[in-house]
Design a protein around this motif. Structure first.
Motif, short mmCIF file in Angstrom:
data_model
loop_
_atom_site.label_atom_id
_atom_site.label_comp_id
_atom_site.label_asym_id
_atom_site.label_seq_id
_atom_site.Cartn_x
_atom_site.Cartn_y
_atom_site.Cartn_z
N TYR A 182 0.84 -1.21 0.00
CA TYR A 182 0.00 0.00 0.00
C TYR A 182 0.87 1.25 0.00
CZ TYR A 182 -2.72 3.81 2.08
OH TYR A 182 -3.28 5.02 2.34
N LEU A 183 1.87 1.27 0.88
CA LEU A 183 2.75 2.44 0.98
C LEU A 183 3.55 2.67 -0.30
CD1 LEU A 183 4.08 2.09 4.64
CD2 LEU A 183 2.36 3.69 3.79
N SER A 184 3.81 1.57 -1.03
CA SER A 184 4.58 1.72 -2.27
C SER A 184 3.75 2.36 -3.39
CB SER A 184 5.09 0.34 -2.74
OG SER A 184 4.03 -0.46 -3.24
N HIS A 185 2.43 2.43 -3.21
CA HIS A 185 1.56 2.99 -4.24
C HIS A 185 1.02 4.37 -3.88
CE1 HIS A 185 1.38 -1.28 -5.59
NE2 HIS A 185 1.31 -0.71 -6.76
N ILE A 186 1.49 4.94 -2.77
CA ILE A 186 1.04 6.27 -2.40
C ILE A 186 2.25 7.15 -2.08
CG2 ILE A 186 -1.12 5.40 -1.43
CD1 ILE A 186 0.14 6.04 1.35
N LYS A 187 2.02 8.45 -1.97
CA LYS A 187 3.06 9.36 -1.52
C LYS A 187 2.90 9.54 -0.02
CE LYS A 187 3.32 11.90 -5.89
NZ LYS A 187 3.15 13.21 -6.57
N PRO A 188 3.98 9.39 0.74
CA PRO A 188 3.88 9.52 2.21
C PRO A 188 3.20 10.81 2.65
CG PRO A 188 6.05 8.72 1.59
CD PRO A 188 5.35 9.09 0.31
N GLU A 189 3.44 11.89 1.91
CA GLU A 189 2.85 13.17 2.31
C GLU A 189 1.33 13.22 2.15
OE1 GLU A 189 4.91 13.74 -1.77
OE2 GLU A 189 5.32 12.72 0.14
N SER A 190 0.78 12.22 1.46
CA SER A 190 -0.68 12.18 1.33
C SER A 190 -1.35 11.70 2.62
CB SER A 190 -1.08 11.25 0.18
OG SER A 190 -0.76 9.90 0.49
N LEU A 191 -0.55 11.18 3.55
CA LEU A 191 -1.06 10.72 4.84
C LEU A 191 -0.84 11.80 5.89
CD1 LEU A 191 0.44 7.10 4.84
CD2 LEU A 191 -1.93 7.72 4.34
N SER A 192 -1.78 11.93 6.80
CA SER A 192 -1.61 12.87 7.92
C SER A 192 -0.56 12.31 8.87
CB SER A 192 -2.93 13.06 8.65
OG SER A 192 -3.30 11.85 9.31
N GLN A 193 -0.06 13.15 9.75
CA GLN A 193 0.93 12.70 10.74
C GLN A 193 0.35 11.60 11.62
OE1 GLN A 193 4.20 13.54 11.04
NE2 GLN A 193 3.90 14.68 9.14
N GLU A 194 -0.93 11.71 11.95
CA GLU A 194 -1.58 10.69 12.79
C GLU A 194 -1.67 9.36 12.04
OE1 GLU A 194 -2.77 13.73 12.17
OE2 GLU A 194 -2.44 14.64 14.14
N GLU A 195 -2.00 9.42 10.76
CA GLU A 195 -2.08 8.19 9.98
C GLU A 195 -0.71 7.54 9.83
OE1 GLU A 195 -5.78 8.93 6.88
OE2 GLU A 195 -3.92 10.03 6.56
N GLN A 196 0.31 8.35 9.58
CA GLN A 196 1.66 7.81 9.46
C GLN A 196 2.10 7.14 10.76
OE1 GLN A 196 4.77 10.13 7.62
NE2 GLN A 196 3.32 11.39 6.49
N ALA A 197 1.82 7.80 11.88
CA ALA A 197 2.22 7.24 13.18
C ALA A 197 1.51 5.93 13.46
CB ALA A 197 1.92 8.25 14.28
N SER A 198 0.24 5.86 13.12
CA SER A 198 -0.54 4.64 13.36
C SER A 198 -0.04 3.49 12.49
CB SER A 198 -2.02 4.91 13.06
OG SER A 198 -2.79 3.74 13.18
N ILE A 199 0.19 3.77 11.21
CA ILE A 199 0.68 2.73 10.29
C ILE A 199 2.07 2.26 10.71
CG2 ILE A 199 1.48 2.32 7.92
CD1 ILE A 199 -0.84 4.09 6.97
N ALA A 200 2.94 3.21 11.06
CA ALA A 200 4.31 2.86 11.47
C ALA A 200 4.29 1.96 12.70
CB ALA A 200 5.12 4.12 11.74
#
Length: 384
Positions: A182-200
């Motif tokens: 999923y992450l390989s098909h999107i740009k990281p900046e398209s995710l909010s900081q909260e979403e990035q933290a949760s996924i990480a």
């Protein structure tokens, strides 16, 4: 349709919203000129206006306006617009019915159909209808496998649904693989900081407890995961780094320093013994990887030293590593030695690439030595 648009223009004008009034007029003009591509783009922009963050206006907009030209829209664009509109339905059942009606419109466009099916799957997931989600994922997977050049938005929609499904079912390996895709098909900046933290956070846990996950380099190099180093869960990034290099002492130190956070994760507590076994295997793999082929015949006592295990537990560790196909080799139980001929390939960090460079230099030197020997011993053979 024209009367409805005119009414909206009038209402927007009376409300003093000049920009909204102009947007309606622009939509009407593009429609009257049959400029379907431009109209589709204008509709995409229109439904993103903050005016529609609540209420059900977009449902009315679809019924009174979009239906009059939806067959003229590109199927993928219609699907994207439809997914946004579906979020205004008050219940999931109505949203699913709406999305299914759009599938009938785009049924000959596989990518658009997959996108809508994934949106339906997300609603089923919210209602915990797991069998329906599984069925949809299987259908979408079969369709995706038959296509080439699939749009990133379609792939990302499939993989985020699949990853979320596996997370609910506590399938760590499948979640880990699908979330990275999923992450390989999107740009990281398209995710909010909260979403990035949760996924990480979820990825870090999945990487450690996943029974078939023994390579963490791709995860450690991803900006979404690395961003967690700036949060209170930075210890999890450090722990994954320890596993990546088979650092048993580093793992134990981190564990003692973050025992409370570790104990708060029930899955870590349940898998504590597995985690010890896993980092022990990784310690063996990482050490053997650094050895040349002549150094890969090891005594059980040497393996015990590398893995910090009692010598009587070494054979079981080796058998497990062999059964998992992490290494290949031969165990001599009588002589208590093991010859390792192969270690599972891994995505390499810079330090490991440097190790490979050293091995290639060593191999080149050996070839040169052999060539010199052959030239001295049998020059007549090499002259031909």
């Amino acid at each position: 349709m024209a009367d409805w648009i005119a009414a909206q223009v009038k209402e927007a004008s009376f409300g003093g919203d000049v920009q909204l009034s102009e947007s309606f007029q622009n939509l009407e003009k593009l429609h009257s000129k049959k400029l379907w591509h431009q109209l589709s783009c204008a509709v995409e922009d229109f439904i993103k206006l903050p005016n529609w963050s609540s209420g059900d206006f977009l449902i009315q907009f679809y019924q009174h306006f979009i239906t009059s030209f939806q067959e003229k829209m590109k199927p993928l664009k219609l699907a994207l617009v439809g997914i946004t509109i579906s979020k205004q339905f008050k219940d999931n059942e109505s949203a699913v019915a709406f999305l299914n009606s759009l599938i009938d419109v785009v049924k000959y466009a596989p990518e658009a159909k997959i996108l809508l099916q994934c949106a339906i799957g997300t609603l089923y997931l919210q209602d915990k209808e797991m069998k329906k989600v599984k069925q949809l994922l299987e259908e979408c997977k079969e369709s995706l496998d038959s296509l080439t050049g699939v749009e990133a938005v379609v792939n990302s929609s499939f993989y985020i649904l699949s990853a979320t499904y596996h997370k609910v079912n506590e399938n760590a390996e499948a979640y880990y693989n699908d979330m990275l895709l999923y992450l390989s098909h999107i740009k990281p900046e398209s995710l909010s900081q909260e979403e990035q933290a949760s996924i990480a956070y979820d990825l870090g846990i999945a990487a450690l407890v996943g029974e078939s996950v023994y390579n963490f380099t791709e995860l450690l190099s991803h900006p979404v995961f690395v961003s967690m180093e700036k949060t209170q869960n930075a210890w999890l990034v450090s722990m994954v780094r320890c596993f990546n290099v088979g650092d048993i002492d580093g793992y134990k130190k981190l564990l003692s320093e973050n025992q409370a956070a570790f104990n708060n994760l029930d899955i870590f507590v349940r898998k504590q013994q597995f985690l010890i076994e896993k980092i022990t295997i990784l310690a063996l793999m990482c050490t053997v990887f650094r050895y040349s082929s002549e150094q890969r015949t090891l005594s059980f006592s040497k393996v015990a030293e590398i893995t910090k295990l009692p010598e009587n537990e070494v054979e079981l560790l080796l058998m497990k590593s062999l059964s998992l196909k992490l290494i290949k080799g031969i165990i001599d139980q009588v002589s208590k030695i093991v010859t390792i001929t192969w270690v599972q390939p891994r995505a390499l960090e810079l330090s490991e690439i440097e190790t490979m460079r050293g091995k290639l230099t060593e191999w080149q030197s050996k070839v040169q030595t052999m060539q010199t020997f052959m030239c001295g011993e049998a020059p007549e053979l090499l002259s031909h």
